[in-house]
Design an enzyme around this catalytic site. Structure first.
Site, short mmCIF file in Angstrom:
data_model
loop_
_atom_site.label_atom_id
_atom_site.label_comp_id
_atom_site.label_asym_id
_atom_site.label_seq_id
_atom_site.Cartn_x
_atom_site.Cartn_y
_atom_site.Cartn_z
N SER A 7 -85.40 -32.20 39.85
CA SER A 7 -86.49 -32.93 39.21
C SER A 7 -86.97 -34.05 40.12
O SER A 7 -86.20 -34.59 40.92
CB SER A 7 -86.01 -33.52 37.87
OG SER A 7 -86.98 -34.41 37.33
N TYR A 37 -80.66 -37.86 31.98
CA TYR A 37 -81.30 -36.68 32.59
C TYR A 37 -81.48 -36.90 34.09
O TYR A 37 -81.12 -36.05 34.89
CB TYR A 37 -82.65 -36.42 31.92
CG TYR A 37 -83.42 -35.28 32.52
CD1 TYR A 37 -83.12 -33.97 32.22
CD2 TYR A 37 -84.48 -35.53 33.42
CE1 TYR A 37 -83.83 -32.91 32.78
CE2 TYR A 37 -85.19 -34.48 33.98
CZ TYR A 37 -84.86 -33.18 33.66
OH TYR A 37 -85.57 -32.15 34.21
#
Length: 254
Positions: free
Chosen positions: A147, A160
Site C-alpha cells: 500500500s 493497517y
C-alpha cells in the site's frame, strides 16, 4: 481465430493463487494472470456471494476456495484444499487485507488482532506452506500487495499502515533467502485506486480534489493498472527483479 501462442500465454502451465479476489484489485489480477495462460485459484470469504461470480469472471477452469483469513483454522483448511486440488502453486499473490478506520487513541485489542491476523499472520502461513514447492521446482513468484501507506501513512489507519510496512519487510527478507532457489519476492504497492473500498471516501468532491492534488499524475489508478504490474512481476520478464517494491500510485509516494 488464431491459436494462442507462447507470446500471448506466457504463463501457460503455471498455477496461481490470489487471495481476496472477489472484486477490485484482486479480481483484476486474477483475470490478468488467467488471460496469460495460468490456471487460477481464487479466495474470498465463505459468506461472500461474489466468490462464485468472480470465479466465472476469471475463467471456466478457475477454482474458488472460500476461507476467512482472520481464522487460523480456516487458513489451514484452505491450504489442505489447495494441495489436493492443484498439487502446488507457482505464483502466490497475497492481496487480501483488512482495513479498519479509527483514531489511534481508540484502537482496541480486537481491531489490532483482526488486522494483524489477516494482513500479516495469514500471509506468513501461506508463504510457509506454498513457497517450499516453488523452491523444489526452481521457479516461483511471490507477489504481496502492499500500500502507499507504507510510506504515506493515513492517520486513521495506524494498524493497517503498520501491517503493510511489516509485510514489505517480510518480503524483502524472504527475497534474500529464496532467490538462489529461483523464487522472486516482490511487493506491488497501489496508491489511490478506484475500487469499491474507496468509493464512499472519494464520493466527497472536496476530499477527492485534495487527494488528486497530492498525486503527480493528477489522477487515480484502476484495478487494471495494478493487474498489468502484477502480470509483469509474475512473468519471466521480471526474472531478475526481487526484493523490490513497485509503486502503482501515479507518483504519490514521492
Amino acid at each position: 481465430m488464431a491459436e494462442p501462442t507462447a507470446l500471448s500465454t506466457p504463463l501457460a502451465g503455471r498455477r496461481a493463487f490470489v487471495t481476496g479476489a472477489t472484486q477490485g484489485i484482486g479480481l483484476a489480477i486474477a483475470q490478468s494472470l488467467a488471460g496469460a495462460g495460468a490456471r487460477l485459484c481464487i479466495n474470498g470469504p465463505a459468506d461472500d456471494d461474489a466468490l462464485e461470480q468472480a470465479r466465472r469472471e476469471v475463467g471456466d477452469d478457475a477454482l474458488a476456495l472460500a476461507a476467512d483469513l482472520s481464522r487460523p483454522d480456516e487458513v489451514e483448511h484452505l491450504l489442505a484444499r489447495i494441495d489436493v486440488t492443484l498439487g502446488g502453486i507457482d505464483i502466490l499473490v497475497l492481496n487480501a487485507a483488512l482495513q479498519e478506520r479509527e483514531p489511534w487513541q481508540g484502537i482496541g485489542r480486537p481491531a489490532l488482532d483482526r488486522q494483524v491476523e489477516v494482513n500479516l499472520a495469514a500471509n506468513l502461513r501461506l508463504i510457509q506452506a506454498l513457497t517450499p514447492g516453488m523452491m523444489e521446482r526452481g521457479w516461483g513468484r511471490l507477489i504481496a500487495i502492499g500500500s502507499i501507506q507504507q510510506v504515506r501513512e493515513h492517520p486513521e489507519m495506524l494498524i493497517y499502515a503498520a501491517s503493510k510496512a511489516a509485510l514489505e519487510s517480510m518480503v524483502r527478507n524472504l527475497a534474500r533467502q529464496l532467490g538462489h532457489r529461483g523464487v522472486t519476492c516482490n511487493v506491488l504497492a497501489p496508491g489511490v485506486i478506484e475500487t469499491a473500498r474507496n468509493r464512499d471516501a472519494l464520493a466527497d468532491a472536496a476530499y477527492r480534489d485534495t487527494v488528486t492534488s497530492a498525486i503527480p499524475l493528477r489522477s487515480f489508478g484502476t484495478p487494471q493498472d495494478c493487474a498489468a504490474a502484477a502480470l509483469f512481476l509474475a512473468s519471466d520478464g521480471a526474472r531478475y527483479i526481487t526484493g523490490t517494491t513497485l509503486f502503482v500510485d501515479g507518483g504519490m509516494h514521492l
